[in-house]
Write a protein that holds these residues in place. Structure first.
Motif, PDB file in Angstrom:
ATOM      1  N   LYS A 118       0.680  -1.279  -0.043  1.00 44.68           N
ATOM      2  CA  LYS A 118      -0.036   0.088   0.160  1.00 44.68           C
ATOM      3  C   LYS A 118       0.764   1.250  -0.126  1.00 44.68           C
TER       4      LYS A 118
ATOM      5  N   PHE B  29      -6.783   4.128  -3.797  1.00 48.49           N
ATOM      6  CA  PHE B  29      -5.771   2.842  -3.172  1.00 48.49           C
ATOM      7  C   PHE B  29      -5.825   3.104  -1.413  1.00 48.49           C
TER       8      PHE B  29
ATOM      9  N   ILE C  32      -7.607  -0.443  -0.338  1.00 53.84           N
ATOM     10  CA  ILE C  32      -6.546  -1.333  -0.679  1.00 53.84           C
ATOM     11  C   ILE C  32      -6.182  -1.898   0.820  1.00 53.84           C
TER      12      ILE C  32
ATOM     13  N   GLU D 119      -3.520  -3.769   3.082  1.00 56.90           N
ATOM     14  CA  GLU D 119      -1.909  -4.327   3.348  1.00 56.90           C
ATOM     15  C   GLU D 119      -1.899  -5.637   3.614  1.00 56.90           C
TER      16      GLU D 119
END
Length: 444
Positions: free
Chosen positions: A307, A422, A426, A428
């Motif tokens: 990330k 992101f 997103i 990690e």
């Protein structure tokens, strides 16, 4: 680190090498087969782009087949398709057969873009999964450079030089096919098929540590055969959200403009005022930049995480794309286009170039991974095709270089938006098993 882990991942990464080689080798061969077949602009464009249609079909179709027959088995089929394409395009007696075999090569490229990173992610332990999955991208970049070098080496080999350029791909394709007989099958796929003893053997071969039995139990507990067997679950909660994110990742990846840069860089440099020889040399510099920063990404991905790399890359690419747009909108001369294109490619290679294929291979749960990766890759290829078609159209709609400037301004805006995407969506994935990731992603 288990030695079998190196063998399994390097063999699978050969799919990335052939991906890169197949897509790049046609560039050097173009002037020669164009003259041989006496192609007009329409047929030249179709010959150059036909493989993309194979890529799209291969990417969307291989997911279900990967679930049914296994990742390794379908990689063998992919290797054979690369071999058939190499020999077929090299020996083609007319343009129709040439295009047919290029489409077959595209099927192989689309299949490899799904299967190779997915297989690697499913055999690699969490501690090393990021850097080993990046081997796919690294192999892809190396494949592109080797294709360029092969074209250069064969350019003076006679009237059939273009045939040898394509046929040269047969050697790595054959090697890929043979080596696949020496690697194990994906443990996640084996568990889906109830082959738990073989799955445990592969886990022991590729994972050092004392928790391998527990890992097998985690995989078993994560499998729901009802979900595996029916595609309808892809479009229901909690999986639909991940599918949409996968499609958007593919879109944002292409809306950085990296495909335009890699395919049209020579034309872009010529538009900036450089001669043909200088433009080609600068394209090679861009290629080596891509390779160098992909290697650098391998060293960091399992340390700082996916990330963070995506976020850093989005910031850097937005800045350099914006400057690159300004250069063409206001006709800034000199070596500035090269400087900022190199800076953009460095940011891309360190972030999305390295991370996106890793993300595709990690973000989907065991039950839908094959089909999820397939959809993400399909999105990647669809937007790739759209951009490669539209860029020359937009460029030619202006009488000066403003067309290029507007295109890169568009890329800068979407890359800026991708930062927030992101950041919000997103999860990690660093240092977690695929089963741990599954619990984290489905909680969102």
């Amino acid at each position: 680190m288990p030695k079998n882990l190196f063998l399994y991942t390097i063999v699978a990464a050969l799919g990335g090498f052939l991906f890169g080689f197949d897509t790049a080798v046609i560039n050097g061969a173009l002037p020669f087969f164009r003259d041989h077949f006496e192609l007009d602009k329409v047929m030249e464009g179709w010959a150059m782009s036909s493989a993309i249609f194979g890529c799209i079909i291969g990417a969307i179709g291989v997911g279900r087949l990967g679930d049914k027959y296994g990742r390794r088995a379908m990689l063998k089929i992919t290797a054979l398709l690369f071999l058939i394409s190499a020999l077929g395009t090299g020996l083609a007696g007319n343009i129709s057969f040439f295009i047919i075999f290029r489409i077959i090569g595209g099927l192989a490229v689309g299949g490899a873009s799904v299967l190779s990173p997915m297989y690697i992610s499913e055999v690699a332990p969490p501690k090393y999964r990021g850097r080993f999955t990046i081997l796919f991208q690294l192999s892809l970049v190396i494949g592109i450079l080797v294709a360029f070098a092969t074209d250069l080496a064969l350019i003076n080999s006679g009237i059939n030089n273009w045939r040898w350029m394509f046929i040269s791909e047969a050697a790595p394709a054959t090697l890929f096919f043979v080596l696949l007989f020496f690697v194990g099958r994906s443990p996640r796929w084996l568990v889906k098929k109830g082959l738990n003893e073989e799955a445990q053997l592969v886990i022991d071969q590729t994972n050092a540590g004392n928790n391998n039995v527990h890992l097998l139990e985690e995989i078993q507990n994560s499998i729901d055969n009802e979900v595996v067997e029916h595609i309808k679950y892809l479009f229901k909660k909690p999986f639909l959200r991940l599918v949409i994110i996968g499609v958007l990742i593919g879109m944002f990846n292409q809306f950085t403009g990296i495909a335009v840069v890699m395919i049209y860089s020579s034309d872009i440099f010529r538009a900036a005022g450089f001669g043909t020889e200088s433009a080609i040399l600068q394209t090679v510099i861009v290629g080596f930049t891509n390779l160098g920063f992909t290697i650098l990404a391998m060293a960091f991905i399992d340390k700082i995480g996916r990330k963070i790399m995506l976020l850093l890359g989005s910031v850097g690419m937005t800045i350099f794309l914006g400057i690159f747009s300004y250069i063409f909108l206001f006709n800034v001369g000199g070596f500035m286009p090269l400087v900022f294109m190199i800076a953009f490619v460095a940011c891309f290679a360190f972030s999305q170039g390295a991370v996106v294929w890793v993300l595709f291979a990690e973000m989907f749960p065991n039950n839908i991974r094959s089909r999820g990766v397939s959809i993400g890759s399909f999105s990647h290829w669809v937007f790739y095709a759209i951009l490669l078609f539209l860029f020359p159209v937009i460029q030619k709609s202006f009488n000066d270089n403003r067309g290029i400037g507007y295109v890169f301004a568009f890329f800068a805006v979407f890359t800026f938006i991708s930062f927030f995407f992101f950041k919000k969506y997103i999860v990690e994935t660093k240092g977690k098993t695929l089963e741990e990731l599954e619990r984290d992603t489905l909680k969102q």
